[in-house]
Design a protein around this motif. Structure first.
Motif, mmCIF file in Angstrom:
data_model
loop_
_atom_site.group_PDB
_atom_site.id
_atom_site.type_symbol
_atom_site.label_atom_id
_atom_site.label_comp_id
_atom_site.label_asym_id
_atom_site.label_seq_id
_atom_site.Cartn_x
_atom_site.Cartn_y
_atom_site.Cartn_z
ATOM 1 N N LYS A 44 0.785 -1.386 -0.038
ATOM 2 C CA LYS A 44 -0.052 -0.083 0.127
ATOM 3 C C LYS A 44 0.871 1.173 0.070
ATOM 4 O O LYS A 44 0.292 2.136 -0.453
ATOM 5 C CB LYS A 44 -0.998 0.111 1.394
ATOM 6 C CG LYS A 44 -1.759 0.934 1.267
ATOM 7 C CD LYS A 44 -2.690 0.951 2.581
ATOM 8 C CE LYS A 44 -4.020 2.091 2.468
ATOM 9 N NZ LYS A 44 -4.990 1.781 3.591
ATOM 10 N N SER A 45 1.992 1.196 0.585
ATOM 11 C CA SER A 45 2.758 2.318 0.651
ATOM 12 C C SER A 45 3.781 2.651 -0.491
ATOM 13 O O SER A 45 3.854 1.720 -1.226
ATOM 14 C CB SER A 45 3.527 2.523 2.027
ATOM 15 O OG SER A 45 4.644 1.514 2.022
ATOM 16 N N GLN A 241 -3.284 -0.972 -3.457
ATOM 17 C CA GLN A 241 -4.125 -1.511 -2.265
ATOM 18 C C GLN A 241 -5.099 -2.627 -2.962
ATOM 19 O O GLN A 241 -5.512 -2.629 -3.678
ATOM 20 C CB GLN A 241 -4.728 -0.717 -1.361
ATOM 21 C CG GLN A 241 -5.970 0.009 -1.792
ATOM 22 C CD GLN A 241 -6.752 0.828 -0.856
ATOM 23 O OE1 GLN A 241 -5.990 1.587 -0.197
ATOM 24 N NE2 GLN A 241 -8.079 0.995 -1.017
ATOM 25 N N GLY A 303 2.036 1.902 7.211
ATOM 26 C CA GLY A 303 1.154 1.282 6.414
ATOM 27 C C GLY A 303 0.097 0.406 6.971
ATOM 28 O O GLY A 303 -0.894 -0.167 6.331
#
Length: 577
Positions: A44-45, A241, A303
């Protein structure tokens, strides 16, 4: 190499999709590739590494092949199991603990035989509850070997940088051996030579890179995992994501991903492995599971928002029953950086257990054993209702050991004093006044500690009575390596808060990492590992690396099972029993 979701076709099939690129997730992706699966890793990060990249990278796996190298010949599976039975008890499933102990050494051997990941055992690294039967002083704690980040080329920029306050000289990483050499460079030619090599390397690195490329601890582990994934051509999507998963008659059959406005629905043959880092920054779950703990005290990577947990719960996954605590803990101190961000500094072993250090509450009284493990220290703060607590030392203690973000040596104190991170007093009474705590209580606590330092016996909290505590003291200090006097003005203090360093409560699973529903039935094709998995330690912290060790092991088990499942034409029922 695929790095963008746009490079993947709508409906494309993968054997395994791993959600979360921390230590556990990257290991699962690598194990999947080792098993011949087509794997996609989603993060996600903007960085890979998660909180593992911030950590020491220590991995607790009893009875690996490295244990023999440090002479741990008296350890055994049964001895380790007995230790965990005493430390954890009925707070977690004995069957899952057994699966960990049986498969941990296999996971270490597999990943080293098939990748760039390399470990070594410390010659002396005690279990944290070293007074329990079955504990050991060495062999179970593995650490990653240093890694040359230059091998990664442009992908070096993907590695989550370490906490800046844990580096020196503009981004130079140092491990415990380096620290000892740097502190002893004026006393030993060996330390001087080692230090010069570090400094020269850092000088050269800063001409070409934003930080040092000699990676140690958690950064070294993550870098070796990334190199290994690259070698096996496993695609890694950052800033991407999981939006949802889709279930069918055979379990999880598809996953929907999004990256900067673009969505893709991908088919999944073997399974989705959740390794998103835990619930810690999920607003609702944090309030429910960690009441009263400010998220600003969390030193973990950003995250672990728990967004993936919402998706998993939507298909029936449930949390395990809470153990001793819903999280793992460390005392932390905080300070605003020049760029406006907040530095959260975990106090693991460098200061609070050293001679000449005491921790007191608002009444100026000690309330726990300062040399206990960081996890029990954090729990002790909460039980005593103390936030902040005050870590106090004198001029000698500050000079010898430092104090949080203040380095040893006693130099450069002005900015820390000016912004209030460090508080100074010409006397204990003056220090108490500036802290707003009871002066008579602080003076009495110091008086008692000074007496204990002379006798070597802490009558209040038995500090320095276990191998673990003594290991983190100062071996040159007698008669007790953890007890020292406070008497040389000026006196100093910093504020400590209970900081959650990882999730202990996560999704209930079986011994292969498969998530369970409210009826304790397996959810086919959905796995949870790392801090997304309910901890087999039951909220206790028996040794160094008890998150990364199970993370590695259940990555091995989950990826192996998912890879096998992907090969079954009709997802034969035997695999879901």
């Amino acid at each position: 190499m695929i790095t963008r979701l746009s490079q993947i076709s709508e409906g494309e099939a993968f054997d395994i999709v791993v959600v979360g690129a921390g230590g556990a997730g990257m290991s699962a992706a690598l194990f999947g590739a080792i098993n011949g699966a087509k794997v996609l890793l989603v993060e996600k990060s903007e960085y890979v590494g998660g909180t593992t990249a911030f950590s020491a990278g220590t991995t607790w796996v009893p009875n690996s092949h490295h244990a023999r190298a440090v002479g741990a010949h008296d350890d055994s599976l049964e001895k380790a199991a007995h230790y965990l039975d005493l430390a954890v008890g009925d707070r977690s499933s004995p069957a899952l603990r057994r699966a960990f102990l049986e498969n941990g050494p296999l996971a270490v051997k597999c990943i080293e035989d098939n990748s760039s990941v390399r470990y070594r055992a410390r010659p002396f690294h005690p279990d944290y509850i070293s007074d329990l039967e079955g504990s050991t002083l060495k062999g179970r704690a593995l650490e990653p070997l240093p890694f040359d980040g230059r091998q990664l080329g442009e992908r070096f920029a993907l590695i989550r940088p370490p906490i800046p306050e844990f580096t020196v000289l503009g981004g130079m990483m140092v491990d415990r051996d380096d620290v000892n050499h740097l502190l002893g460079m004026t006393k030993s030619f060996k330390s001087l030579r080692h230090s010069i090599k570090l400094l020269v390397r850092q000088g050269v690195d800063r001409l070409r890179h934003s930080r040092g490329t000699r990676l140690v601890m958690g950064n070294a582990l993550i870098a070796s995992l990334l190199q290994s994934l690259d070698q096996r051509r496993v695609p890694v999507l950052t800033q991407c994501q999981m939006d949802s998963v889709e279930s069918g008659s055979d379990g999880i059959e598809a996953i929907v991903l999004s990256q900067q406005g673009l969505k893709r629905r991908l088919r999944v043959k073997g399974g989705v492995i959740l390794a998103s880092g835990g619930f810690n920054r999920h607003p609702e779950r944090r309030k429910a599971l960690l009441p009263g703990i400010d998220v600003k005290w969390c030193p973990g990577a950003s995250g672990h928002t728990g967004q993936a947990h919402d998706v998993a719960q939507g298909v029936g996954a449930r949390y395990g029953k809470p153990g001793l605590s819903n999280a793992f803990w460390a005392p932390v101190s905080t300070r605003k950086r020049a760029d406006g961000s907040l530095a959260v500094f975990p106090h693991f072993i460098l200061d609070r257990g050293k001679p000449g250090m005491i921790t007191v509450n608002q009444q100026g009284k000690r309330f726990l054993n300062e040399s206990t493990s960081y996890h029990l220290f954090g729990i002790g703060m909460q039980k005593a209702g103390v936030a902040p607590a005050y870590l106090v030392t004198d001029a000698k203690g500050l000079r010898q050991y430092g104090l949080g973000m203040v380095r040893p040596g006693g130099k450069g104190l002005k900015p820390f004093l000016e912004d209030g991170y460090l508080t100074e007093g010409a006397s204990l009474a003056a220090l108490a006044g500036r802290l707003g705590i009871d002066a008579s209580g602080l003076q009495d606590s110091v008086r008692r500690m000074n007496e204990y330092a002379r006798t070597g016996v802490d009558l209040d909290y038995q500090r320095g009575t276990t191998d673990y505590q003594r290991a983190n003291g100062d071996g040159s200090n007698t008669p007790n390596p953890n007890l020292g006097t406070l008497g040389i003005a000026p006196f100093y203090a910093i504020r400590l808060y209970p900081g959650d360093i990882g999730a202990a409560t996560g999704f209930a699973t079986d011994a292969k990492g498969r998530t369970l529903d409210d009826r304790d039935q397996v959810i086919p094709g959905l796995y949870a590992i790392g801090n997304d998995m309910h901890s087999i330690m039951g909220g206790t912290y028996p040794g160094p690396g008890i998150t990364l060790g199970p993370g590695l092991t259940f990555a091995y088990l989950a990826a192996g099972h998912a890879a096998q499942r992907a090969k079954m034409p009709a997802k034969e029922a035997v695999l879901e029993q």
